[in-house]
Design a protein around this motif. Sequence first.
Motif: not given
Length: 79
Positions: A52-63, A65-77
Motif C-alpha cells: 500500500y505504501m508503494l502504491m501511494a508513492v507511485f500515485h504521488l505525481p498528480p500531487w 504536479r499540483l504543488t509545482a503548478k501552485d508554486g509556479f503560479d505563486q512565484a509569478q504573482r
Amino acid sequence: MHRRLPAWLGLAAAPTFAAMALLTALSEDMAPAAMCGSGGPPFALGGMAPMYMLMAVFHLPPWLRLTAKDGFDQAQRDG
C-alpha cells in the motif's frame, strides 16, 4: 465536470493508499500482541502495508504536479 473527474481520482489515490498502509500496519502490529501478548517490533514491514505504501508513492505525481503548478503560479504573482 466529466473532464475533471480523472484528475480528482488521481489526487484521491495517494492519500487513500497511505491511509490503508497506516491502518494495515497498525492492525497487523496489534493482532499478534492481542493474541499472544508478546507484541512485536513497531511497524513491521510484512504483509500488505509495504504494498500500500508503494502504491501511494507511485500515485504521488498528480500531487507533485499540483504543488509545482501552485508554486509556479505563486512565484509569478509575487514577482
